[in-house]
Write an enzyme that holds these catalytic residues in place. Structure first.
Site, PDB file in Angstrom:
ATOM      1  N   GLU A 129      -9.700  -2.477 -15.330  1.00 11.04           N
ATOM      2  CA  GLU A 129      -8.607  -3.433 -15.185  1.00 11.04           C
ATOM      3  C   GLU A 129      -8.039  -3.742 -16.562  1.00 11.04           C
ATOM      4  O   GLU A 129      -8.779  -4.041 -17.504  1.00 11.04           O
ATOM      5  CB  GLU A 129      -9.116  -4.714 -14.514  1.00 11.04           C
ATOM      6  CG  GLU A 129      -8.177  -5.891 -14.538  1.00 11.04           C
ATOM      7  CD  GLU A 129      -6.829  -5.587 -13.916  1.00 11.04           C
ATOM      8  OE1 GLU A 129      -5.824  -6.002 -14.520  1.00 11.04           O
ATOM      9  OE2 GLU A 129      -6.782  -4.931 -12.849  1.00 11.04           O
ATOM     10  N   GLN A 130      -6.703  -3.668 -16.691  1.00  7.34           N
ATOM     11  CA  GLN A 130      -6.097  -3.879 -17.999  1.00  7.34           C
ATOM     12  C   GLN A 130      -6.092  -5.343 -18.428  1.00  7.34           C
ATOM     13  O   GLN A 130      -6.065  -5.647 -19.625  1.00  7.34           O
ATOM     14  CB  GLN A 130      -4.665  -3.350 -18.018  1.00  7.34           C
ATOM     15  CG  GLN A 130      -3.709  -4.102 -17.122  1.00  7.34           C
ATOM     16  CD  GLN A 130      -2.295  -3.536 -17.206  1.00  7.34           C
ATOM     17  OE1 GLN A 130      -2.032  -2.581 -17.943  1.00  7.34           O
ATOM     18  NE2 GLN A 130      -1.375  -4.134 -16.466  1.00  7.34           N
ATOM     19  N   TYR A 167       4.891 -18.122   6.723  1.00 11.72           N
ATOM     20  CA  TYR A 167       3.712 -17.979   7.569  1.00 11.72           C
ATOM     21  C   TYR A 167       2.520 -18.677   6.927  1.00 11.72           C
ATOM     22  O   TYR A 167       2.478 -18.870   5.710  1.00 11.72           O
ATOM     23  CB  TYR A 167       3.385 -16.504   7.833  1.00 11.72           C
ATOM     24  CG  TYR A 167       3.265 -15.623   6.624  1.00 11.72           C
ATOM     25  CD1 TYR A 167       2.072 -15.525   5.901  1.00 11.72           C
ATOM     26  CD2 TYR A 167       4.346 -14.841   6.210  1.00 11.72           C
ATOM     27  CE1 TYR A 167       1.956 -14.686   4.806  1.00 11.72           C
ATOM     28  CE2 TYR A 167       4.243 -14.003   5.109  1.00 11.72           C
ATOM     29  CZ  TYR A 167       3.053 -13.926   4.411  1.00 11.72           C
ATOM     30  OH  TYR A 167       2.953 -13.095   3.324  1.00 11.72           O
ATOM     31  N   ASP A 171       0.563   1.476  -4.431  1.00 14.44           N
ATOM     32  CA  ASP A 171       1.847   1.515  -5.118  1.00 14.44           C
ATOM     33  C   ASP A 171       1.932   2.588  -6.189  1.00 14.44           C
ATOM     34  O   ASP A 171       3.026   3.000  -6.574  1.00 14.44           O
ATOM     35  CB  ASP A 171       2.149   0.155  -5.755  1.00 14.44           C
ATOM     36  CG  ASP A 171       2.598  -0.881  -4.744  1.00 14.44           C
ATOM     37  OD1 ASP A 171       2.805  -0.515  -3.573  1.00 14.44           O
ATOM     38  OD2 ASP A 171       2.752  -2.054  -5.124  1.00 14.44           O
TER      39      ASP A 171
END
Length: 394
Positions: free
Chosen positions: A32-33, A218, A300
């Site tokens: 994780e950066q 929601y 993504d």
């Protein structure tokens, strides 16, 4: 021997992938950066297709503790508030698709996945690791960070999002192309339901459609909080890479104008607004867009999409489970063939979701005769138009 796999990206897709692979005994290191494993954002809708995958990962009980269970999806006019269509959720979704339709806070789902990965205890969780270079040989992959640290494994998975570094190492013509800035801007607000007047509290998913904009609200966090998202065709502000820009109701209204009285009351009740620029990529065209040799992409990094089908995080979770199924308990020598099977199994479904999400954006934001036709179709077909068997049953 199980494989040693490096996962770049510690978001929902990366952690889901690490968890899925570790269940087959693989050693998985996650990079994780940022300085800590955390998540930016607010709500996520989890359709039955995604809920089933999370159940496969053994997370159904943990998911129950954090999720809200909306009883319906209701589409309305942003101007008048008139109901256009309604889709029952709750028991109807479970009976039809074998899993519920849920809404969660993004940070809650991320924490759930992180705890599951830590409990599994297979591999390392590395922070402050901004990957700058990737080298490959026939049987190894090496990544190094901008801080002159390096790690070696037998496979590499890019879960590093829209601006993926890992993606650039694929042998795909589109690998080095930048994301497309869509010209749409999103605003999100989050509030405790107890702080709202009773008339504004929600136990369902509400969608309001207007010219060149739409609004979604929601419940999340077991129903105790309300997530509201406004998306409009508006010139992007700030850095397109920044998913958490400070904004305001005034900026939102300048982009969208004033909506009907009931919707406006909800927007005014939000204590603050955050904004981000929507980006995506063209739908995938082949399996080569998702994997090559010992490198594979999830979420993504492979197929960013606009949020008009509420499946961005969902497709990342589907990818994670499918990748683990393709590799199974195989060893390092099996990785290239397994990654090829994974990409072949996934690219067409992901491409369809990308294309349908783009099309939904045109329908949601329609003006003129197209808007009138859309509203007539919604009133006439109702739940049959809102349900997505190809997606939720897939």
């Amino acid at each position: 021997m199980p494989a040693h796999i490096l996962v770049v990206g510690g978001g929902i897709g990366g952690l889901a992938t690490a968890l899925a692979l570790s269940r087959d005994g693989h050693r998985v290191d996650v990079f994780e950066q940022a300085a800590a494993f955390a998540e930016v954002g607010a709500g996520i809708q989890i359709g039955p297709n995604v809920a089933r995958r999370l159940q496969q990962l053994g997370l159904d009980q943990s998911l129950d503790a954090i999720a809200a269970r909306p009883n319906a999806l209701v589409v309305q006019s942003a101007a008048s508030g008139a109901e256009l269509a309604r889709l029952p959720l709750g028991d109807a979704m479970r009976q039809r698709y074998g899993a519920p339709y849920l809404c969660v806070h993004r940070a809650d789902l991320h924490s759930l996945l992180l705890e599951a990965v830590r409990t599994k205890g297979v591999g390392a969780l590395v922070t402050d690791a901004r990957i700058a270079q990737i080298e490959m040989s026939d049987d190894l992959v090496c990544v190094s960070s901008s801080g002159s640290r390096a790690w070696e494994g037998e496979a590499l998975i890019g879960a590093d999002g829209l601006w993926s570094v890992v993606r650039q190492r694929l042998e795909s013509p589109s690998a080095a192309e930048p994301p497309r800035i869509t010209g749409h801007t999103a605003w999100r607000g989050l509030v405790a339901q107890a702080e709202l007047p009773k008339a504004l509290r929600r136990r369902r998913i509400d969608v309001w459609l207007g010219p060149r904009l739409h609004v979604v609200a929601y419940p999340v966090r077991g129903g105790d909080w309300l997530n509201v998202v406004v998306i409009a065709e508006s010139a992007p502000a700030g850095d397109a890479r920044d998913w958490d820009q400070a904004s305001s109701l005034v900026a939102l209204q300048q982009a969208t104008g004033h909506s009907g009285r009931a919707l406006q009351a909800l927007l005014e009740a939000m204590p603050n607004w955050r904004a981000w620029t929507l980006c995506d990529r063209a739908p995938l065209t082949s399996a080569a867009d998702m994997a090559h040799e010992r490198i594979a992409l999830v979420g993504d990094a492979a197929h960013p999409m606009v949020p008009y089908l509420a499946q961005g995080a969902g497709m990342a979770i589907e990818d994670a489970v499918a990748l683990a199924e393709a590799l199974g308990g195989g060893e390092a020598a099996d990785v290239p063939a397994a990654f090829a099977r994974y990409a072949e199994a996934r690219w067409q479904r992901n491409a369809m979701v990308q294309a349908r999400a783009r099309r939904n954006g045109q329908v949601f934001h329609a003006t003129g005769p197209m808007r009138l036709g859309r509203d007539l179709a919604l009133r006439t077909l109702g739940a049959r138009l809102l349900d997505q068997p190809w997606l939720y049953g897939g």
